[in-house]
Design a protein around this motif. Structure first.
Motif, PDB file in Angstrom:
ATOM      1  N   ILE A 120       2.088  89.580   3.167  1.00  0.00           N
ATOM      2  CA  ILE A 120       2.946  89.015   2.320  1.00  0.00           C
ATOM      3  C   ILE A 120       3.214  89.179   1.211  1.00  0.00           C
ATOM      4  CG2 ILE A 120       2.563  86.692   2.176  1.00  0.00           C
ATOM      5  CD1 ILE A 120       5.010  85.327   2.244  1.00  0.00           C
ATOM      6  N   ALA A 121       1.887  89.673   0.657  1.00  0.00           N
ATOM      7  CA  ALA A 121       1.343  89.797  -0.394  1.00  0.00           C
ATOM      8  C   ALA A 121       1.740  91.320  -0.692  1.00  0.00           C
ATOM      9  CB  ALA A 121      -0.131  89.976  -0.578  1.00  0.00           C
ATOM     10  N   TYR A 122       1.371  92.039   0.578  1.00  0.00           N
ATOM     11  CA  TYR A 122       1.697  93.673  -0.101  1.00  0.00           C
ATOM     12  C   TYR A 122       3.816  93.844   0.120  1.00  0.00           C
ATOM     13  CZ  TYR A 122       4.252  96.981   4.257  1.00  0.00           C
ATOM     14  OH  TYR A 122       5.380  97.385   4.382  1.00  0.00           O
ATOM     15  N   SER A 123       4.538  92.786   0.755  1.00  0.00           N
ATOM     16  CA  SER A 123       5.597  92.792   1.053  1.00  0.00           C
ATOM     17  C   SER A 123       6.460  92.405  -0.861  1.00  0.00           C
ATOM     18  CB  SER A 123       6.462  91.617   1.553  1.00  0.00           C
ATOM     19  OG  SER A 123       6.090  92.311   3.355  1.00  0.00           O
ATOM     20  N   TYR A 124       5.732  91.481  -1.437  1.00  0.00           N
ATOM     21  CA  TYR A 124       6.246  91.282  -2.667  1.00  0.00           C
ATOM     22  C   TYR A 124       5.779  92.618  -3.791  1.00  0.00           C
ATOM     23  CZ  TYR A 124       8.621  87.141  -1.373  1.00  0.00           C
ATOM     24  OH  TYR A 124       9.427  86.459  -0.870  1.00  0.00           O
ATOM     25  N   LEU A 125       4.823  92.972  -3.026  1.00  0.00           N
ATOM     26  CA  LEU A 125       4.112  94.106  -4.535  1.00  0.00           C
ATOM     27  C   LEU A 125       5.095  95.068  -4.500  1.00  0.00           C
ATOM     28  CD1 LEU A 125       0.169  94.576  -4.203  1.00  0.00           C
ATOM     29  CD2 LEU A 125       1.454  93.407  -5.567  1.00  0.00           C
ATOM     30  N   ASN A 228     -10.073  82.355   3.258  1.00  0.00           N
ATOM     31  CA  ASN A 228     -10.801  83.490   3.887  1.00  0.00           C
ATOM     32  C   ASN A 228      -9.455  84.413   3.699  1.00  0.00           C
ATOM     33  OD1 ASN A 228     -11.544  84.292   6.635  1.00  0.00           O
ATOM     34  ND2 ASN A 228      -9.649  83.808   6.924  1.00  0.00           N
ATOM     35  N   ASP A 229      -9.200  84.157   2.506  1.00  0.00           N
ATOM     36  CA  ASP A 229      -7.911  85.489   2.134  1.00  0.00           C
ATOM     37  C   ASP A 229      -8.731  86.265   1.839  1.00  0.00           C
ATOM     38  OD1 ASP A 229      -5.193  86.850   2.377  1.00  0.00           O
ATOM     39  OD2 ASP A 229      -6.112  86.661   0.325  1.00  0.00           O
ATOM     40  N   ILE A 230      -8.479  87.433   2.144  1.00  0.00           N
ATOM     41  CA  ILE A 230      -8.968  88.647   1.216  1.00  0.00           C
ATOM     42  C   ILE A 230      -7.836  89.640   0.628  1.00  0.00           C
ATOM     43  CG2 ILE A 230      -9.755  90.380   3.274  1.00  0.00           C
ATOM     44  CD1 ILE A 230     -11.957  91.100   2.057  1.00  0.00           C
ATOM     45  N   GLY A 231      -7.418  89.861   1.787  1.00  0.00           N
ATOM     46  CA  GLY A 231      -5.872  90.681   1.357  1.00  0.00           C
ATOM     47  C   GLY A 231      -5.313  91.374   0.486  1.00  0.00           C
ATOM     48  N   ALA A 232      -4.693  89.797   0.360  1.00  0.00           N
ATOM     49  CA  ALA A 232      -3.591  89.184  -0.692  1.00  0.00           C
ATOM     50  C   ALA A 232      -4.150  88.984  -1.750  1.00  0.00           C
ATOM     51  CB  ALA A 232      -2.595  87.791  -0.488  1.00  0.00           C
ATOM     52  N   VAL A 523      -2.550  97.998   7.407  1.00  0.00           N
ATOM     53  CA  VAL A 523      -1.771  97.756   7.007  1.00  0.00           C
ATOM     54  C   VAL A 523      -2.662  97.383   5.717  1.00  0.00           C
ATOM     55  CG1 VAL A 523      -1.137  95.691   6.037  1.00  0.00           C
ATOM     56  CG2 VAL A 523      -0.392  96.379   8.134  1.00  0.00           C
ATOM     57  N   PHE A 524      -3.708  96.854   5.779  1.00  0.00           N
ATOM     58  CA  PHE A 524      -4.511  97.152   4.031  1.00  0.00           C
ATOM     59  C   PHE A 524      -5.274  98.037   3.619  1.00  0.00           C
ATOM     60  CE2 PHE A 524      -9.195  96.433   2.017  1.00  0.00           C
ATOM     61  CZ  PHE A 524      -9.066  95.331   1.228  1.00  0.00           C
ATOM     62  N   THR A 525      -5.639  98.777   4.059  1.00  0.00           N
ATOM     63  CA  THR A 525      -6.171 100.984   3.829  1.00  0.00           C
ATOM     64  C   THR A 525      -4.815 101.454   3.372  1.00  0.00           C
ATOM     65  OG1 THR A 525      -7.691 100.882   5.708  1.00  0.00           O
ATOM     66  CG2 THR A 525      -7.183 102.397   4.427  1.00  0.00           C
ATOM     67  N   TYR A 532       2.988 102.031   0.422  1.00  0.00           N
ATOM     68  CA  TYR A 532       3.915 101.072   1.215  1.00  0.00           C
ATOM     69  C   TYR A 532       4.793 101.061   2.565  1.00  0.00           C
ATOM     70  CZ  TYR A 532       1.709  98.657  -3.558  1.00  0.00           C
ATOM     71  OH  TYR A 532       1.183  98.789  -4.387  1.00  0.00           O
ATOM     72  N   GLU A 533       5.160 102.153   2.043  1.00  0.00           N
ATOM     73  CA  GLU A 533       6.580 102.465   2.944  1.00  0.00           C
ATOM     74  C   GLU A 533       5.126 102.571   4.754  1.00  0.00           C
ATOM     75  OE1 GLU A 533       6.356 103.842   0.117  1.00  0.00           O
ATOM     76  OE2 GLU A 533       7.776 103.187  -0.761  1.00  0.00           O
ATOM     77  N   GLU A 534       4.445 103.433   4.491  1.00  0.00           N
ATOM     78  CA  GLU A 534       3.962 103.659   6.046  1.00  0.00           C
ATOM     79  C   GLU A 534       2.859 102.588   6.095  1.00  0.00           C
ATOM     80  OE1 GLU A 534       1.358 107.124   5.362  1.00  0.00           O
ATOM     81  OE2 GLU A 534       1.990 107.578   3.067  1.00  0.00           O
ATOM     82  N   ALA A 535       3.012 100.916   5.523  1.00  0.00           N
ATOM     83  CA  ALA A 535       2.186  99.982   6.637  1.00  0.00           C
ATOM     84  C   ALA A 535       3.016  99.550   7.334  1.00  0.00           C
ATOM     85  CB  ALA A 535       1.971  99.485   5.361  1.00  0.00           C
ATOM     86  N   GLY A 536       4.479  99.337   7.056  1.00  0.00           N
ATOM     87  CA  GLY A 536       5.766  99.546   7.337  1.00  0.00           C
ATOM     88  C   GLY A 536       5.493  98.025   8.748  1.00  0.00           C
ATOM     89  N   LEU A 537       5.464  99.236   9.754  1.00  0.00           N
ATOM     90  CA  LEU A 537       5.695  99.082  11.209  1.00  0.00           C
ATOM     91  C   LEU A 537       4.150  98.691  11.608  1.00  0.00           C
ATOM     92  CD1 LEU A 537       7.179 100.108  13.701  1.00  0.00           C
ATOM     93  CD2 LEU A 537       5.958 102.330  13.891  1.00  0.00           C
TER      94      LEU A 537
END
Length: 583
Positions: A120-125, A228-232, A523-525, A532-537
């Protein structure tokens, strides 16, 4: 021994005697070993942290810890307060009122739980960042040339992290609050209204205090996920304790410093557990009648109904609809790039790791639950509760605590093989996917154990007595009697572990071998590289897999109404109990 005499045996001997009396030393020993494995990472962290580390700790205290603590506390306070407000308010609305769309909002409000925080963090970015679609559209519409020409809230901030993470973590509070409100006593609510309380006064003065233990549990779960979160937090540029542990270990190559920061995180975890336990201690609320009665639902129509529907719609839109729309758009627009070999390799790795962790966690859970059922030993009863702590341990802490003992064991085996046979075995445990599977198993063992124990508690002990009378051993009784009866519970436990393992990011990032990706790390990488777009699937695949257990929760909550099984409106499988305890 004369009457009134007191046994002089030490407590430990009495506990061991309980094992012998049960005739189940093998199962008890296995359960004790599994409990030690679950506790191993925490013990390893403590040992590493207290080793001499030169000037590392003074440097961390002066330069790293103050800022990380401040940001972590601010993030947890914001997410806890906002999640409590959204989760409690929406749970009360869909439980006690009828308004347009209410039957759909009951389960729609659970959907954000299927989206991990880093997704959700990457989506809002992608939506709200300077290069995102919203700001790009605004610049095109008003002719703004650059960021200095206008003001727009910075999504890469502590406030942005609080808003976005609250949108996806409030369901933890919603689940526990709704389960509490559904199970509350109609008599108490009617007495409150008879004494002249309005609906809002009944909520604040009666229902909310009664639900406090459940709310404390929900907020504690949300805060543990926040910790616990590290990605967002990495995407939003919020340098919390989790990020500090990650950077100290990998970027600065300082394991001792990372372990010391991990101990600080453990203090947060234990503080949360103690506060949550204190808030619900000795608070038991029971129904005093076995007769099922519908909750007194007030009908909201017109403007009031529209406001209620809008209140429930906003969390669903921001917590699921918008980010899911971004993921679908990216997946469709870049489907060819998304279906590259890297995606299939990551998907296969995620599938194998999650499946292996599910099998191992369910097997461990069966051993623990069955040993507790078959022994009267206080030692085993206490030891088998230790895995519950592992669920609260952040993935970064778990990874550090596992890597050191596994690496030590690898080095010992390698040294022995070199001296005896002249063959190097390498890093068989710490350098392969085994470490990831073990981390998943330990972290999510508590969820699996809860599901197995719930199923085992429904099997009457008279069945055990009958099987033993017919000559079955304890192991034969498990295989021929209990496991067939436990199939639904085992399936639920495996599903929970599988989905949680698919979403797990921190432990996977720290323990994965070189050139080894899962969907989560992919997704994180990609997002870290602004692709961003390549991480969608990959992100969409994780969300779709996570939807299955989330949708099952709705039926479980609705069926938790005490006495519902004796009513013609009762859902199938509801328990005909007349007493319900909130603990």
């Amino acid at each position: 021994m004369t009457r009134g005499a007191v046994s002089k045996r030490p407590p430990l001997r009495r506990r061991l005697a309980g094992l012998k009396e049960s005739g189940n030393l093998g199962w008890s020993a296995a359960a004790f070993l599994i409990s030690l494995i679950a506790l191993l990472p925490i013990l390893a962290i403590a040992v590493i942290a207290f080793k001499p580390s030169g000037n590392t700790w003074p440097h961390l205290i002066e330069n790293v810890l103050p800022g990380a603590l401040r940001r972590t506390l601010g993030l947890m306070a914001g997410v806890g307060a906002l999640g409590l407000l959204i989760g409690t308010g929406t749970a009360w609305l869909v439980t006690m009122y009828r308004f347009p769309g209410r039957r759909y909002f009951q389960w729609l409000l659970l959907l954000p739980l299927a989206i991990p925080t880093y997704i959700i963090a990457y989506s809002y970015l992608e939506l709200l960042d300077y290069s995102g679609s919203v700001q790009t559209a605004l610049r095109d519409l008003f002719g703004w040339r650059d960021a200095r020409s206008y003001w727009f809230p910075d999504i890469r901030s502590l406030g942005g992290a609080i808003l976005v993470m609250s949108a996806v973590l409030y369901p933890y509070v919603y689940i526990t609050a709704r389960a509490s409100f559904v199970a509350q006593s109609v008599c108490v609510l009617e007495v409150s209204r008879t004494l002249g309380r309005t609906a809002s006064q009944t909520f604040w003065q009666v229902a909310l205090p009664l639900a406090r233990p459940a709310l404390a549990a929900g907020v504690a779960l949300a805060l543990m996920e926040t910790l616990n979160d590290i990605g967002a937090v990495e995407f939003f540029g919020v340098r919390t304790l989790t990020v500090a542990v990650y950077d100290t270990w990998l970027d600065r190559n300082d394991l001792a410093g990372a372990a010391q920061l991990a101990c600080v995180m453990l203090l947060f975890v234990f503080a949360l557990l103690l506060i949550e336990r204190a808030l619900r201690a000795k608070r038991c609320f029971h129904h005093t009648t076995g007769k099922y009665r519908d909750l007194p639902e007030e009908i909201l129509s017109g403007a009031r109904g529209a406001v209620a529907a809008l209140t429930c719609a906003i969390p669903v839109v921001f917590g699921f609809v918008l980010p899911a729309g971004v993921l679908v758009q990216d997946a469709l627009a870049h489907v060819a790039a998304g279906l590259a070999p890297e995606f299939w390799h990551a998907a296969w790795n995620s599938l194998l790791l999650a499946a292996a962790a599910s099998v191992l966690a369910v097997g461990f859970a069966v051993v623990l639950a069955y040993a507790r059922r078959q022994t009267r030993s206080a030692l085993i009863q206490g030891a088998s509760t230790l895995p519950a702590i592992s669920y609260a341990v952040p993935g970064t802490v778990l990874a550090i605590g596992l890597l050191i003992p596994l690496a030590g064991l690898d080095n010992s085996v390698d040294a022995a093989m070199r001296s005896l046979f002249g063959v190097s075995t390498g890093l068989v445990l710490s350098g392969t996917a085994f470490a990831i599977v073990l981390a998943y198993t330990i972290r999510f063992l508590a969820a699996s154990l809860g599901a197995v124990e719930a199923g085992l508690s429904k099997v009457s002990r008279n069945i055990d007595a009958a099987a033993r009378t017919l000559g079955a051993t304890i192991s034969e009784m498990l295989v021929k009697v209990h496991l067939p009866l436990l199939r639904p519970a085992l399936g639920a436990a495996a599903l929970l572990v599988f989905v949680d393992s698919m979403k797990e990011l921190p432990a996977t990032l720290l323990l994965r071998p070189f050139n080894f990706d899962t969907l989560a790390t992919q997704v994180f990488t990609l997002v870290s590289l602004y692709r961003y777009e390549e991480a969608g699937l990959s992100a969409l695949t994780i969300v779709l897999v996570s939807l299955a257990p989330v949708l099952l929760l709705h039926g479980i909550i609705v069926g938790s109404r005490p006495g519902a099984a004796m009513s013609h409106v009762a859902p199938a499988g509801a328990r005909p109990e007349w007493a319900f305890r909130i603990s």
